[in-house]
Design an enzyme around this catalytic site. Structure first.
Site, PDB file in Angstrom:
ATOM      1  N   ASN A  41      13.219  -3.674 -32.476  1.00 44.28           N
ATOM      2  CA  ASN A  41      13.021  -4.750 -30.944  1.00 44.28           C
ATOM      3  C   ASN A  41      11.583  -5.204 -31.146  1.00 44.28           C
ATOM      4  O   ASN A  41      10.917  -4.767 -31.017  1.00 44.28           O
ATOM      5  CB  ASN A  41      13.321  -4.051 -29.604  1.00 44.28           C
ATOM      6  CG  ASN A  41      12.660  -4.046 -28.816  1.00 44.28           C
ATOM      7  OD1 ASN A  41      12.533  -5.750 -28.496  1.00 44.28           O
ATOM      8  ND2 ASN A  41      12.671  -3.748 -27.884  1.00 44.28           N
ATOM      9  N   TRP A  42      11.176  -6.377 -31.292  1.00 43.80           N
ATOM     10  CA  TRP A  42      10.305  -7.284 -31.346  1.00 43.80           C
ATOM     11  C   TRP A  42       9.678  -7.191 -30.523  1.00 43.80           C
ATOM     12  O   TRP A  42       8.588  -7.585 -30.471  1.00 43.80           O
ATOM     13  CB  TRP A  42      10.160  -8.656 -31.748  1.00 43.80           C
ATOM     14  CG  TRP A  42      10.054  -8.897 -33.388  1.00 43.80           C
ATOM     15  CD1 TRP A  42      11.312  -7.934 -34.466  1.00 43.80           C
ATOM     16  CD2 TRP A  42      10.427 -10.068 -34.157  1.00 43.80           C
ATOM     17  NE1 TRP A  42      11.215  -8.180 -35.801  1.00 43.80           N
ATOM     18  CE2 TRP A  42      10.654  -9.702 -35.752  1.00 43.80           C
ATOM     19  CE3 TRP A  42      10.490 -11.063 -33.970  1.00 43.80           C
ATOM     20  CZ2 TRP A  42      10.999  -9.974 -37.059  1.00 43.80           C
ATOM     21  CZ3 TRP A  42      10.199 -12.341 -35.165  1.00 43.80           C
ATOM     22  CH2 TRP A  42      10.989 -11.347 -36.517  1.00 43.80           C
ATOM     23  N   LYS A  43      10.067  -7.134 -29.364  1.00 41.38           N
ATOM     24  CA  LYS A  43       9.998  -7.506 -27.890  1.00 41.38           C
ATOM     25  C   LYS A  43       9.259  -8.615 -27.569  1.00 41.38           C
ATOM     26  O   LYS A  43       9.966  -9.254 -28.442  1.00 41.38           O
ATOM     27  CB  LYS A  43       9.012  -6.205 -27.267  1.00 41.38           C
ATOM     28  CG  LYS A  43       9.083  -5.108 -26.955  1.00 41.38           C
ATOM     29  CD  LYS A  43       8.674  -4.103 -27.344  1.00 41.38           C
ATOM     30  CE  LYS A  43       9.701  -3.089 -26.973  1.00 41.38           C
ATOM     31  NZ  LYS A  43       8.363  -1.272 -26.946  1.00 41.38           N
ATOM     32  N   HIS A  64      17.075  -2.246 -21.344  1.00 48.09           N
ATOM     33  CA  HIS A  64      16.022  -1.255 -22.058  1.00 48.09           C
ATOM     34  C   HIS A  64      15.012  -1.261 -20.636  1.00 48.09           C
ATOM     35  O   HIS A  64      15.274  -1.886 -19.710  1.00 48.09           O
ATOM     36  CB  HIS A  64      15.260  -2.763 -23.305  1.00 48.09           C
ATOM     37  CG  HIS A  64      14.264  -2.045 -23.369  1.00 48.09           C
ATOM     38  ND1 HIS A  64      12.884  -1.398 -23.197  1.00 48.09           N
ATOM     39  CD2 HIS A  64      14.281  -1.577 -25.141  1.00 48.09           C
ATOM     40  CE1 HIS A  64      11.897  -1.432 -24.196  1.00 48.09           C
ATOM     41  NE2 HIS A  64      12.490  -0.565 -25.416  1.00 48.09           N
ATOM     42  N   GLU A  67      11.961  -1.249 -19.843  1.00 46.32           N
ATOM     43  CA  GLU A  67      10.617  -2.513 -19.753  1.00 46.32           C
ATOM     44  C   GLU A  67      11.618  -3.016 -18.658  1.00 46.32           C
ATOM     45  O   GLU A  67      11.191  -4.400 -17.808  1.00 46.32           O
ATOM     46  CB  GLU A  67       9.912  -3.144 -21.203  1.00 46.32           C
ATOM     47  CG  GLU A  67       9.846  -1.863 -21.738  1.00 46.32           C
ATOM     48  CD  GLU A  67       9.482  -2.696 -23.293  1.00 46.32           C
ATOM     49  OE1 GLU A  67       9.574  -3.333 -24.057  1.00 46.32           O
ATOM     50  OE2 GLU A  67       8.539  -1.487 -23.827  1.00 46.32           O
ATOM     51  N   GLU A  76      16.142   6.151 -25.309  1.00 45.66           N
ATOM     52  CA  GLU A  76      14.242   5.890 -25.310  1.00 45.66           C
ATOM     53  C   GLU A  76      13.660   6.509 -24.216  1.00 45.66           C
ATOM     54  O   GLU A  76      13.791   6.008 -23.139  1.00 45.66           O
ATOM     55  CB  GLU A  76      14.558   3.978 -25.114  1.00 45.66           C
ATOM     56  CG  GLU A  76      15.159   3.500 -26.338  1.00 45.66           C
ATOM     57  CD  GLU A  76      14.257   2.252 -26.677  1.00 45.66           C
ATOM     58  OE1 GLU A  76      14.168   2.130 -28.144  1.00 45.66           O
ATOM     59  OE2 GLU A  76      14.327   1.572 -26.384  1.00 45.66           O
ATOM     60  N   GLY A 124       5.880   3.147 -27.376  1.00 45.43           N
ATOM     61  CA  GLY A 124       4.890   2.286 -26.906  1.00 45.43           C
ATOM     62  C   GLY A 124       3.062   3.177 -27.116  1.00 45.43           C
ATOM     63  O   GLY A 124       2.152   2.730 -26.642  1.00 45.43           O
ATOM     64  N   SER A 173       7.850   4.869 -30.731  1.00 43.46           N
ATOM     65  CA  SER A 173       6.814   5.619 -30.512  1.00 43.46           C
ATOM     66  C   SER A 173       7.394   6.302 -32.791  1.00 43.46           C
ATOM     67  O   SER A 173       7.299   6.875 -33.093  1.00 43.46           O
ATOM     68  CB  SER A 173       6.273   5.860 -31.060  1.00 43.46           C
ATOM     69  OG  SER A 173       5.596   5.649 -29.821  1.00 43.46           O
ATOM     70  N   GLY A 230       9.915   0.095 -32.084  1.00 41.54           N
ATOM     71  CA  GLY A 230       9.294  -1.175 -31.379  1.00 41.54           C
ATOM     72  C   GLY A 230       8.321  -1.934 -32.579  1.00 41.54           C
ATOM     73  O   GLY A 230       8.327  -2.487 -32.801  1.00 41.54           O
ATOM     74  N   GLY A 231       7.116  -1.284 -31.744  1.00 45.67           N
ATOM     75  CA  GLY A 231       5.469  -1.380 -32.743  1.00 45.67           C
ATOM     76  C   GLY A 231       5.793  -1.784 -34.603  1.00 45.67           C
ATOM     77  O   GLY A 231       5.510  -2.880 -34.720  1.00 45.67           O
TER      78      GLY A 231
END
Ligand code: 13P
Length: 251
Positions: A9-11, A95, A97, A167, A173, A212, A233-234
């Site tokens: 997930n590049w966000k 998600h 977010e 999640e 993150g 993470s 993510g990251g």
């Protein structure tokens, strides 16, 4: 036996220039990964670029959101059918977010899930508790209520073409990962919830862990019986890290 699935997930990250390199590296590296489903979830404006650069690779394409309505006067929204024009196979729904920063409700999320399924897109429904909820012992009830909102609206059979991502919000993150045992407990509870409706189906649904995940902790997480892969993510923004996690999933 469920096939493992690793999704990036590049966000809200990327640019035409940086994506060019990342997508090429991921597409080339994916050829060395076998037995794992792989996908990247890019921002809407880059779907066309990703479609072109991933063509012919084993990496599928996903979007990070979808409108709960099919079409019409919904300024700023993107429909499931539009996503299909770009060969999207998956879409993230709910998600944390989106829930926290854009006020998405369980009902709205259930609507998005239904639209995705009805258009042949596979939703990845995200669930998870906040730190305060975990500390007050509500993890399982929160996750179960988030999932139940979907099951009640879409029906259990819709999960035949859906994936679930657990999640924990406190692990996203932050560099803090749920321990494999902590994550496994929640994954097991999610599968038991599905099994209370349809036990055969519950064995087929993939449940990913997100929060993470890195090359260093992925092997241990993926060794848990109910963890079928990761939503990254990251680390999905660094081709070598994303590919290393995919390779761990293939072992
Ligand atoms: P991080 O891997 O950066 O913690 O993000 C997880 C996530 O939210 C994926 O959807």
């Amino acid at each position: 036996m469920r096939r493992r699935f690793v999704a990036g997930n590049w966000k809200m990250h990327g640019s035409l220039a940086s994506n060019q390199r990342l997508l090429k590296d991921v597409a080339v590296g994916a050829a060395k990964v076998s037995g794992v489903d792989m996908a990247v979830f890019v921002p809407f404006p880059y779907l066309s670029q990703a479609q072109t650069l991933l063509a012919g690779s084993s990496v599928s394409l996903g979007a990070q959101n979808v409108c709960e309505f099919h079409q019409g006067a919904y300024t700023g929204e993107v429909s499931a059918q539009m996503l299909q024009d770009f060969a999207c196979h998956y879409v993230l729904v709910g998600h944390s977010e989106r829930r926290a920063f854009f006020g998405e409700s369980d009902a709205q999320i259930a609507g998005k899930f239904c639209v995705a399924v009805s258009c042949g897109l596979q939703p990845i429904i995200c669930v998870g508790e906040t730190l305060a909820q975990r500390e007050s012992g509500q993890t399982e009830s929160i996750v179960s209520a988030q999932l139940d909102a979907i099951i009640q609206r879409a029906g259990i059979a819709a999960f035949e073409s859906a994936t679930i991502a657990y999640e924990p919000v406190w692990a996203i993150g932050t560099g803090k990962t749920a321990s494999p045992a902590q994550a496994q407990r929640v994954h097991e509870a999610i599968r038991a919830q599905l099994a209370s409706f349809d036990s055969d189906l519950s064995e087929r649904v993939k449940i990913l862990y997100g929060g993470s995940v890195k090359p260093e902790n992925s092997a241990e997480l993926f060794s848990m019986p109910d963890i079928d892969g990761g939503l990254i993510g990251g680390a999905s923004l660094v081709a070598d890290d994303f590919l290393a996690i995919c390779l761990e999933a293939s072992r």
